[in-house]
Enzyme design. Structure first.
Site, PDB file in Angstrom:
ATOM      1  N   THR A  35       0.879  -1.173   0.000  1.00  0.00           N
ATOM      2  CA  THR A  35       0.000   0.000   0.000  1.00  0.00           C
ATOM      3  C   THR A  35       0.902   1.204   0.000  1.00  0.00           C
ATOM      4  OG1 THR A  35      -1.870  -0.962   1.197  1.00  0.00           O
ATOM      5  CG2 THR A  35      -1.518   1.345   1.571  1.00  0.00           C
TER       6      THR A  35
ATOM      7  N   THR B 220      -1.528   0.341   6.913  1.00  0.00           N
ATOM      8  CA  THR B 220      -1.137  -0.683   5.951  1.00  0.00           C
ATOM      9  C   THR B 220      -1.101  -2.047   6.651  1.00  0.00           C
ATOM     10  OG1 THR B 220       0.668  -1.495   4.540  1.00  0.00           O
ATOM     11  CG2 THR B 220       1.310  -0.088   6.368  1.00  0.00           C
TER      12      THR B 220
ATOM     13  N   GLY C 166      -5.564  -5.888   5.265  1.00  0.00           N
ATOM     14  CA  GLY C 166      -6.681  -4.956   5.255  1.00  0.00           C
ATOM     15  C   GLY C 166      -7.885  -5.424   6.053  1.00  0.00           C
TER      16      GLY C 166
HETATM   17  N1  ASP Z   1      -3.930  -2.904   3.461  1.00  0.00           N
HETATM   18  C1  ASP Z   1      -3.847  -3.243   2.070  1.00  0.00           C
HETATM   19  C2  ASP Z   1      -5.043  -4.068   1.685  1.00  0.00           C
HETATM   20  O1  ASP Z   1      -5.418  -4.925   2.451  1.00  0.00           O
HETATM   21  C3  ASP Z   1      -2.608  -3.990   1.738  1.00  0.00           C
HETATM   22  C4  ASP Z   1      -1.360  -3.492   2.432  1.00  0.00           C
HETATM   23  O2  ASP Z   1      -1.356  -2.505   3.116  1.00  0.00           O
HETATM   24  O3  ASP Z   1      -0.327  -4.117   2.276  1.00  0.00           O
HETATM   25  O4  ASP Z   1      -5.580  -3.884   0.628  1.00  0.00           O
END
Ligand code: ASP
Length: 304
Positions: free
Chosen positions: A171, A222, A225
C-alpha cells in the site's frame, strides 16, 4: 514558522527477496514522495495537497503496490482502492475497485470536494473520472513484471487459502501537518495479490486505513486490510489519543501492540499530530516509511 511535518508509507508485511534486492529503489521512491509533499508544505500549501501529491508520486512509481505496480487479483486484473481525509473540515473521499484511473487518490479527493458522497466504487467512480478528465491509462500501464511473477508464483500452490494468507502485499500512504495547523491523510493500494475479485481492503475505508481529525491526528494504515477494517485501526488511534490525552506514539503503540496484540497478521501505521509529532508503529518484519519535520533531515527506513 509553525511546525510542518510529513510522513509516507509504502506498505508493511513480510520481507522478500524482491524487497531486499530493490531497497535503494524503494528508498528513493519514499524520499521523492516525502520531498514532493514537504515542498508543498514549506511553500505554505495545504496538508491535503501535500498528502495527495506524495501519494500520487508513489502511485506513479511501479515498485509500490498502488496505481502503476498494483497487485493482480485472482483473475489477473487490477482493481484499486484509495481514500483521503481532511482533518480541518472532517470530510473524506474514497474509491474502491477502480480500474484505469492513473491516480485513484485524486479521484477520491474529487469525490470529497465535489460531490455529496464519501465513497464511490467501480463503474460509477470510473465514470466520474472520465467526466472530469482525470488521467486514465490502459490496463497494461498498471501491470508490472514483478506483479505478474507474484501472480504466477502464487497460483502454482494448490491451497487457495494459503495464497490468501500470504503476507506480501503493499500500500502507499501519507500524513501531513501544514503551516495553518491542519492535518490530512491519504492511502492508496492495488490490494492483496490473488485476492478474490471484488475484494475491498482497508485503504479506502475511513477509520480503518485512513483517518484525519484536527482534534487529534492523521493516520494512514497498511497491512492485512481485513484486520485493519475489523479493528478500526486508524480511528482507534485518534480516539485513544483524544480520550487519554497521551502522546501520538503511545496511542499507536497501544492500539497495535496492546489492544491488537493477539491479531494474527500485519498492521502498520504512520501518523502525525497537530504539533507535528510523528507516530510510527508496525508489528511486521518491515514497513517502508519515511518522514521529515521542519528543517530536520529526511529519515527513510524499511526494517526495524
Ligand atoms: N492494506 C492493504 C489491503 O489490504 C494492503 C497493504 O497494506 O499491504 O488492501
Amino acid at each position: 514558522m509553525n511546525n510542518i511535518s510529513i510522513a509516507v508509507q509504502g506498505g508493511a508485511g513480510e520481507d522478500s527477496e524482491f524487497i531486499k534486492s530493490h531497497q535503494s529503489g524503494y528508498k528513493k521512491g519514499l524520499e521523492d514522495a516525502v520531498n514532493t509533499g514537504y515542498k508543498i508544505l514549506k511553500g505554505g500549501g495545504s496538508a491535503l495537497d501535500a498528502v495527495e501529491n506524495a501519494v500520487r508520486s508513489l502511485e506513479d512509481n511501479p515498485l509500490f503496490n498502488s496505481g502503476r505496480g498494483s497487485a493482480l487479483n485472482n483473475k489477473g486484473e487490477v482493481e484499486m482502492d484509495a481514500s483521503i481525509m481532511d482533518g480541518k473540515k472532517n470530510n473524506a473521499g474514497a474509491v474502491s475497485m477502480v480500474r484505469n484511473v492513473k491516480n485513484p487518490v485524486t479521484l477520491a479527493r474529487f469525490i470529497m470536494e465535489n460531490t455529496s458522497h464519501v465513497f464511490l466504487s467501480g463503474a460509477g467512480a470510473l465514470e466520474i473520472a472520465k467526466e472530469e478528465d482525470l488521467a486514465l491509462e490502459g490496463d497494461s500501464y498498471f501491470i508490472t513484471e514483478h506483479q505478474v511473477e507474484e501472480f504466477i508464483k502464487d497460483r502454482k500452490q494448490d491451497d487457495y487459502n494459503a495464497i490468501l494468507k500470504k503476507r506480501i502485499h503493499g500500500t502507499v500512504g501519507a500524513v501531513a501537518l501544514d503551516k495553518a495547523g491542519n492535518l490530512a491523510a491519504a492511502t492508496s493500494t492495488g490490494g492483496t495479490p490473488n485476492c478474490l475479485d471484488g475484494r475491498i481492503g482497508d485503504s479506502c475505508v475511513i477509520g480503518a486505513g485512513c483517518y484525519a481529525n484536527n482534534s487529534s491526528c492523521a493516520v494512514s494504515g497498511t497491512g492485512d486490510g481485513e484486520l485493519l477494517i475489523i479493528n478500526v485501526i486508524a480511528y482507534s488511534i485518534a480516539f485513544y489519543m483524544e480520550l487519554k490525552n497521551c502522546s501520538l506514539q503511545d496511542a499507536c503503540d497501544y492500539v497495535i501492540h496492546q489492544r491488537n496484540m493477539d491479531v494474527e497478521g500485519d498492521i502498520g501505521v504512520i501518523a502525525v499530530d497537530t504539533r507535528g509529532n510523528l507516530g510510527v508503529c508496525f508489528n511486521s518484519e518491515r514497513m517502508h516509511r519515511a518522514w521529515k519535520n521542519n528543517e530536520e533531515k529526511i529519515t527513510v527506513k524499511i526494517y526495524k
